[in-house]
Design an enzyme around this catalytic site. Structure first.
Site, PDB file in Angstrom:
ATOM      1  CD  GLU A 155      -4.246   7.502   0.420  1.00  0.00           C
ATOM      2  OE1 GLU A 155      -5.414   7.085   0.390  1.00  0.00           O
ATOM      3  OE2 GLU A 155      -3.384   6.980   1.168  1.00  0.00           O
ATOM      4  CD  GLU A 156      -1.374   5.353   3.524  1.00  0.00           C
ATOM      5  OE1 GLU A 156      -2.336   5.469   4.301  1.00  0.00           O
ATOM      6  OE2 GLU A 156      -1.208   4.362   2.800  1.00  0.00           O
TER       7      GLU A 156
ATOM      8  CG  ASP B 152      -1.782   1.216   1.335  1.00  0.00           C
ATOM      9  OD1 ASP B 152      -1.755   2.052   0.422  1.00  0.00           O
ATOM     10  OD2 ASP B 152      -2.478   1.345   2.352  1.00  0.00           O
TER      11      ASP B 152
ATOM     12  CG  ASP C 232      -4.771   3.143  -2.451  1.00  0.00           C
ATOM     13  OD1 ASP C 232      -3.915   2.323  -2.048  1.00  0.00           O
ATOM     14  OD2 ASP C 232      -4.983   4.227  -1.885  1.00  0.00           O
TER      15      ASP C 232
HETATM   16 ZN   LIG Z   1      -3.213   3.366   0.046  1.00  0.00          ZN
END
Ligand SMILES: [Zn+2]
Length: 357
Positions: free
Chosen positions: A212-213, A182, A235
């Site tokens: 993004e995280e 991920d 994703d």
């Molecule tokens: Zn992700």
């Protein structure tokens, strides 16, 4: 361990991407790999002030060209150095969502003036009270031990430096296993798709996003910039096909194909996009499953909501076990199916039915 070869997958690159470091806000290393890989295959590459890498491959249509954006986030969950105590132990803040119980005695790299390896320390079971044994540890219970004293450590490491997990990428059976699949898995898919694309009708913006995280931050900026008409989020998603879970709790199954997004905690996929992707997969016999999940968020949220008129947005995912844990697991069948479906989706975009709802 030497890498097993298959016809289609470039495991050497996937290993490099998985093992590369890039906590949110510190994506330089991973961005350099992406740039190196795609430079010869696109018409332009731009890195914006936020750090998003935006590659454009121009479409061949003379009239009515649309903008297709695909987004894969480059960052991985990590930490930031918050404090160094008198004995040289590091306290840290999370950058992204961690399950604290997975961190005990795991190796990490602190990206200071030089990279320093450390280990996340926690209490030995021998010293825990009965109550402590029953509790899940909290992030605040942890510290990082580098084996250096404060004076030595402070020559290399400062408050504000980033920290990432240290793990080797392996092949296990028909699966790949490593840290930060991920979302390095879909970074890999987007890179490899860019290399394979033949003639494409519409302009294709391949965007490798940042942060993004920590709340889908980079994608918002990239979307403002590009103003896409159509969006495909790339994703990973959850495969919960594990002992103890009932089939209705699987979400996805490893090895059953790529996953066409229906919904997650931030996006209800546009039905035109769901149909477009599923029709293509049916026609070309690409194995797929559907993803319905009440939680989680993706860059798809920014694509769908951050343009003035909205963007027709869906997503393609690679299912993954052990999400946001030390090592994550994906299946080769699903990776291949995702590569196939993304290529088909970009090359056939003019055949989709994008009329207004
Ligand atoms: Zn992700």
């Amino acid at each position: 361990m030497p890498l097993k070869k298959t016809k289609k997958l470039n495991f050497k690159l996937l290993k490099e991407l998985s093992e590369a470091t890039g906590a949110p806000g510190f994506e330089g290393n991973i961005r350099a790999i992406v740039k190196r890989e795609i430079a010869d295959y696109v018409d332009s590459i731009e890195v914006d002030n936020m750090g998003n890498l935006i590659a454009l491959k121009k479409g061949t249509l003379k009239k009515g060209k649309k903008k297709l954006m695909a987004a894969a986030h480059m960052d991985e969950i990590g930490f930031m150095v918050q404090h160094i105590d008198d004995n040289g132990f590091i306290r840290f803040c999370p950058l992204g969502g961690f399950d604290p119980k997975t961190l005990s005695s795991q190796r990490v790299t602190i990206h200071g003036k030089k990279d320093v390896i450390g280990v996340v320390g926690g209490k030995a079971a021998h010293l825990m009270s009965d109550a402590e044994k029953k509790q899940n540890p909290q992030l605040k219970d942890y510290y990082i031990d580098t084996g250096l004293d404060k004076k030595e450590l402070e020559k290399l490491v400062s408050v504000g430096d980033s920290i990432t997990r240290k793990r080797e990428f392996l092949q296990l059976g028909n699966c790949v296993n490593g840290k930060s699949l991920d979302n390095r898995m879909l970074v890999f898919v987007l890179i490899e798709t860019i290399k394979k694309l033949k003639k494409i009708p519409h302009d294709f913006y391949a965007v490798f996003t940042v942060q993004e995280e920590v709340g889908i931050r980079g994608a918002k900026v990239a979307v403002h910039e590009i103003q896409p008409d159509i969006g495909i989020c790339l994703d990973v998603t959850i495969a919960n096909d594990v002992p103890g879970a009932a089939p209705h709790e699987y979400i996805n199954k490893l090895g059953a194909g790529t996953s066409i997004d229906m919904m997650n905690g931030t996006v209800i996929a546009d039905r035109r996009m769901v149909k477009y992707l599923a029709d293509l997969a049916d026609k070309k016999k690409v194995p797929y499953q559907h993803d319905v999940m009440a939680a989680g968020g993706t860059d798809g949220w920014a694509m769908q909501m951050m343009t003035s008129k909205g963007c027709i947005t869906g997503g393609i995912s690679v299912p993954l076990r052990n999400m946001h844990q030390e090592v994550e697991m994906c299946h080769e069948t699903d990776i291949n199916a995702t590569l196939d479906l993304l290529q088909l989706a970009v090359e056939n975009l003019d055949k989709g039915d994008w009329k207004n709802v």
